[in-house]
Every structure is written in structure tokens, then in C-alpha cells.
Scaffold this active site. Sequence first.
Site, short mmCIF file in Angstrom:
data_model
loop_
_atom_site.label_atom_id
_atom_site.label_comp_id
_atom_site.label_asym_id
_atom_site.label_seq_id
_atom_site.Cartn_x
_atom_site.Cartn_y
_atom_site.Cartn_z
N GLU A 85 1.88 -0.36 -5.05
CA GLU A 85 1.00 0.76 -5.38
C GLU A 85 1.95 1.95 -5.50
O GLU A 85 2.35 2.54 -4.50
CB GLU A 85 -0.04 0.99 -4.29
CG GLU A 85 -1.03 2.10 -4.65
CD GLU A 85 -2.04 2.36 -3.55
OE1 GLU A 85 -3.18 2.71 -3.89
OE2 GLU A 85 -1.69 2.23 -2.36
N ASP A 132 0.83 -1.19 0.00
CA ASP A 132 0.00 0.00 0.00
C ASP A 132 0.87 1.26 0.00
O ASP A 132 1.84 1.35 0.75
CB ASP A 132 -0.90 -0.03 1.24
CG ASP A 132 -1.78 1.19 1.36
OD1 ASP A 132 -2.62 1.39 0.47
OD2 ASP A 132 -1.62 1.94 2.35
#
Length: 703
Positions: free
Chosen positions: A384, A347
Site C-alpha cells: 500500500e 499496510d
Amino acid sequence: MSALQTPYATLPGRRYPPGATVEDDGVNFSIFSRHATGAELLLYASASSAEPFQIVRLDPQVNHTFFSWHLLVVDLPPGTHYTWRMDGPNQPQAHGWRFNPEIELVDPWARAINTCDWQRFRRSRTGIQPHDSPRALVIAEEYNWEGDVPLRLPSEQTVIYELHVGGFTSHPSSGVTHPGTFLGLIEKIPYLQALGITHVELMPIMAFDEQDVPEAVWDAGLKNYWGYSSFGFFSPHPGYCVTPERGTHLNEFREMVKALHRAKIGVILDVVFNHTSEGGSTGPTLTFKGIGNETFYCLDTLDKAKYLDFTGCGNTVNANHPIVAHFIVDALEYWVREMHVDGFRFDLASAMARDADGRPMANPPVLWEIELSDTLAAAKIIAEAWDAAGLYQVGSFPGYRWMEWNGRYRDTIRRFVRGDPGLVAEVATRLSGSSDLYQANLRQPINSINFVTCHDGFTLWDLVSYNRKHNHANCEKDRDGSDDNLSWNCGIEGDTNDLQVLALRQRQAKNLLALLFLSQGIPMMLAGDEVLRTQHGNNNTWCQDNALGWFDWTLVERNAEMLRFVRGLIALRKRHPSLRRRHFLSGQPQAGSDVPDVVWHGTTLNAPAWDDPLAATLALTLAPAHQSEAPLHIMLNMGDAACHFELPRLPQLRWRLDRWQLALDTSRAAPLDVSAPGDQITVDFAPLLVRARSVVVLEGRSA
């Protein structure tokens, strides 16, 4: 332990390994804290014990080596809960030190954590209460894997299915014995097998703070549902366990992994190493703040009481500090070695590319350590590749093996399918694996994780049903969530009974998924999109642990046609290696072939409308990548009017085939929307009418 029992004896112990380690003569405890001047270990009989049964004060001369505090508690049984208290200087502005001997801390290396009597807002309102912190457990790591090992599926064969462990089976319609848990997910494995996916990507399953929400959100009965608020990086989340009070965290997770592996489905974990649940200067002290705040977080150079926030969550982990980088890699290797996971999605990974002062680094040590780790060599690592402060690294993320969530792919395909003109050249590049992003630095199509939806944003059905977000249920006055969704409601906002609008929406949903699975690179789809799950226009259900955020299993029957389409689409991709190449399409013959790997067309053969600002049509012919494979001809019409597309004659392409057969047509109802080879209809070589807003795929066949 009763008041009459003799306290457990202690020995000096040793500094390595960190955490609580069960040994023949007891349990060794060790915790890092560079600037602490004192330490206490508190031992509890259970998660619900009101008081510790023993508090051990560590001797700095006996139980302190380098930066670690350690001791061995003789004969202490597994299942014991424990916390730490650290004493030391409280000088946040000058040095970033936030020691408080009253606060009980969670061991960052704990293998299992229970939240016990933890109440985040009670502490913020009334101050520290005795024994109110989450507690770690002593775990004896014994498990029979029965020969299980992590899967090693080649990346080009991967099909990723992003799901929320709790939300996947929490709905009453799920029918599982243990809804919302790792064990509940096991009962849905036959569904995943039938769908055809190869990997599940689990939204955060490391222990996280469900109470990490704005106070108004908590008061409205909502909580942190998605789990991007970790504080226990070695522990499965207790909320996904059936009996966490008994310390079954590890084995319940392992049972799920083992069952998925038996079904040939890999497990990818969505991990959050960019920030923690401790927030900024007003956030609680749970773990890192109390043992080494100045080590684990990026702090303002002039005022170290302030946290640098590149994540939008109050703090940023100082990931490239040697201690922190080792902690992160140690955790990842643990999940592969001891929990048999097959990969990780990071993330806001670009936040991990920053130094202690927040500056982007050309070669961030932690990212290279992850890439080069022997233990992680076969694990899939997915970034990401951006953060919340504007660092956008899609196509340039440090390293070579890293795969990236391709935000450029998502945006281009969304715009093309909703009807934005003049995109055919970029669409061709995205379908080809995004060579503009990856080829120059020696990467491959498999570096691109292609997606059109994910947990963060509209579901597929909402993407074709709403022009704007509708997030009022989040109790933040509709301020949260993205306003740039590149969506189209097909003429009416939200729910409708208009049959024409509903038919167009379903076609658009099929178009989006068809392009996803016809693209080079690795496809990822959001759980529930295959049955048109809706969140009623909410594009940020991070706090909605309710029917709005759950998978509604009644949709499996209600939207059976869409489910059948997706299963057929995945099967089409699997039988065509030409859609799963490790090298970029070149328009030239490949080894062992005398025909180009791809030929581009418009509605006229060999005449793609690269420079037409109004064009919404594109076609391509893909040569087989394997001798047993048939060629493919793909036609895309995202315009408002039907168009005739010329078809290439198979003999002219020097294939020993004599006809095209219809494999897919998103404008048709089942069973002609997607057909297996034995059920396909033959298509004449005359120009083929491709209806407005549709995708058509033909497979070559011999007599």
C-alpha cells in the site's frame, strides 16, 4: 505447579534463537533488550492462572549476552504460558527509555499469544494491575503438512479476493461449525473455488489488540475489528482460533492454509509493520516499549518522549533500524517457511520507507531485504504505497518486484463509471496496465494491483448507492472515514424501492467489475461485492464486529444474478491470456503475430476521442496472446445516451474468423449479461447499439 512442587531448574541458555524454543532438555528463552539492567521470566500454568507458578530472576553475569537475556528452563512442558519483566532506566525524554519492572511484557517472538486478563482501559484508568498482561505460550512446532508447499502461481494469472477471517463466517447465515475462525473459513472453500479466485488476501491475522479503540468507541460496545493493531507478529490472532487456550493457534492456521492449497487457492497476509498497538506516549506498554522503545519506534529528535506518527495510529515503527529490519524479515520468512503463506500485503508500506527521523529514504534497507530474501523470492509482496502523512509512492515504491495497490487506477475507474467526461485517454492507460507509472522504471503490468473497492471505503454496492459516508454508528460523530469517495448514488441516497434506480445501480456495479477484470494487471476484489454486500453507507467499519461488517450469506441467493455475473466475468478473464499480459500493450505486432496487440477506437473505428473533453466512450480490439485464443472487442459507453459503435471486420484483421459473438453486456439481464462460448449470440458487423452506461465485450468465432 502446586506450592509443594520443586521449581523447575534453570541453565544459562543461549541468546539464539529469540523467543521460546522447545529443546530435548527443556525450553530456551531469549529476548532482545539493549538497555535493560535486569530481567524476570514469569511462568503460568494456563491463560487463566491468577498467579505465576514460578518467577525466575535472570543473572546479568550468567544470562546476558550482548543485547539478549536468555535462560533454559529444564523439562518445562509445551503449553506453559509466560511473560517477561524488564528493569532499566526510565528516561523517555532524554533517551526514549521506558523500562518499568512492574509491567509484564509479551515476547515479540512468541509463536502464540492469549490476551488472558488484559484490559486496556482498566490499566489506563486505574494503573498497572498484577498479572494483567497478554501472555505468550511455549509451542512445540510439530505439524504434518502432508506434502503441502506454498503455491507458485504466475502473477499474471492471479485474481485476489480480500476478506476478513472473522467477518467472512460470523454471520448466523454462514452455517459453519466454528464461525469467525480459521477453521470456519475452511468450510467456505467450495464457494471460493466456484467463484474462480486464485488467492485470498486475509486482513490482519497476526495477534492484535481488539481493545485498541478510542474510549468512547469501546464504551459503546465496539472494538478493533479489522485488526490493524498488531503486537504479536509471529502469532495467529487468538480470536480466530477455536481453542487458543490449548495453544492450537499455529495448527488451526495451518489447517486452513493446507485446505486452501488443496483447492489451488493461495494465501496472502495483510501485515502491519508500520505501527503497533502500543500507540503514542499515552498508549500502553505491551511489548516493544518495555524492551527497547528507542530501538523499535521513531522518536522526536529533541524530545524522545514524543513519537513520530506517520501512520495516524500514534506511533511509527523504526523499520530501517538493523534490529527492527531483521525482526520484520525474520517474521515474514517464518510465515512463508513454517506457515506456508504465499505472499504479503503491507499496510501503509511507505511508512517503512522512512528513517528514524521520519525522512523518506531512497533505498530503505528493510524493503530491499524483503525484495531480495531467498526465502521470500517466490512470495508475492504488495505495497500500500502511501502512508498517513502524505508520502505517496504509487509508481515509485522502492524496489522492482514490489506490486502496488494502484490508487490511481481506483480513482480513474470510479470517476469514469460515474460519468465524469474527458477521461478516455487515462482510462485507456489504466486498462493497459498503467504504463505511465511502471514502464519507465522497467516494471510490468503485474506490478499494478488493480481495484475499485477494498476494506477501506465503500463496498461496491454502497459506491453506487451513496454520495457521502454515513459513519455515525462508529461513535465518532461521522468524523472518521474518507470524504472523497468518487461515488454516485444513481439519483437517490441510500436504500430505495425505486426499480429504475436499483437496476441502474446493479448495472453500474457490473460496469465497475467488468472494467476491473478487463484490465491488464492483477485484479483484486472485496469479499461480498460479488453479492452486493452493503454497509449502509459506512465507509470505515473498522470497529464494527457485527452484521454491519460481516458477510451476509443470505445474499448468495438474493443476489444470485450478480454472483453468476462475477463468476462468468472471472471465467472470461481466465480464458483470455490477452487480458493477462506480462508486457504493456504497444499497438504493435508481438512476436509470432502480424497484427497489433491492441487497436484503439471510439464509436468510429480507429478514431479514439483522446482529446475530447466531453467523451465518455472508448473501444479497443485485443489480439490473441495465444494461438488457441479468440480476439476480443471491448466497447465502453459511460455516457447518458446509447451510442452505435462500428465493429471491425474479422477478415480485415487477418484472423481466420468470421463473426463476433456477444460475451458480455452489462445492460442486459441474465443470462445475456455474461455468456460462456457455447451460449453466446452472434452479432452482425453492422454498427452495434451500446446502451447508456454499459460495457460490451465480443469474442471472435469461426464457422
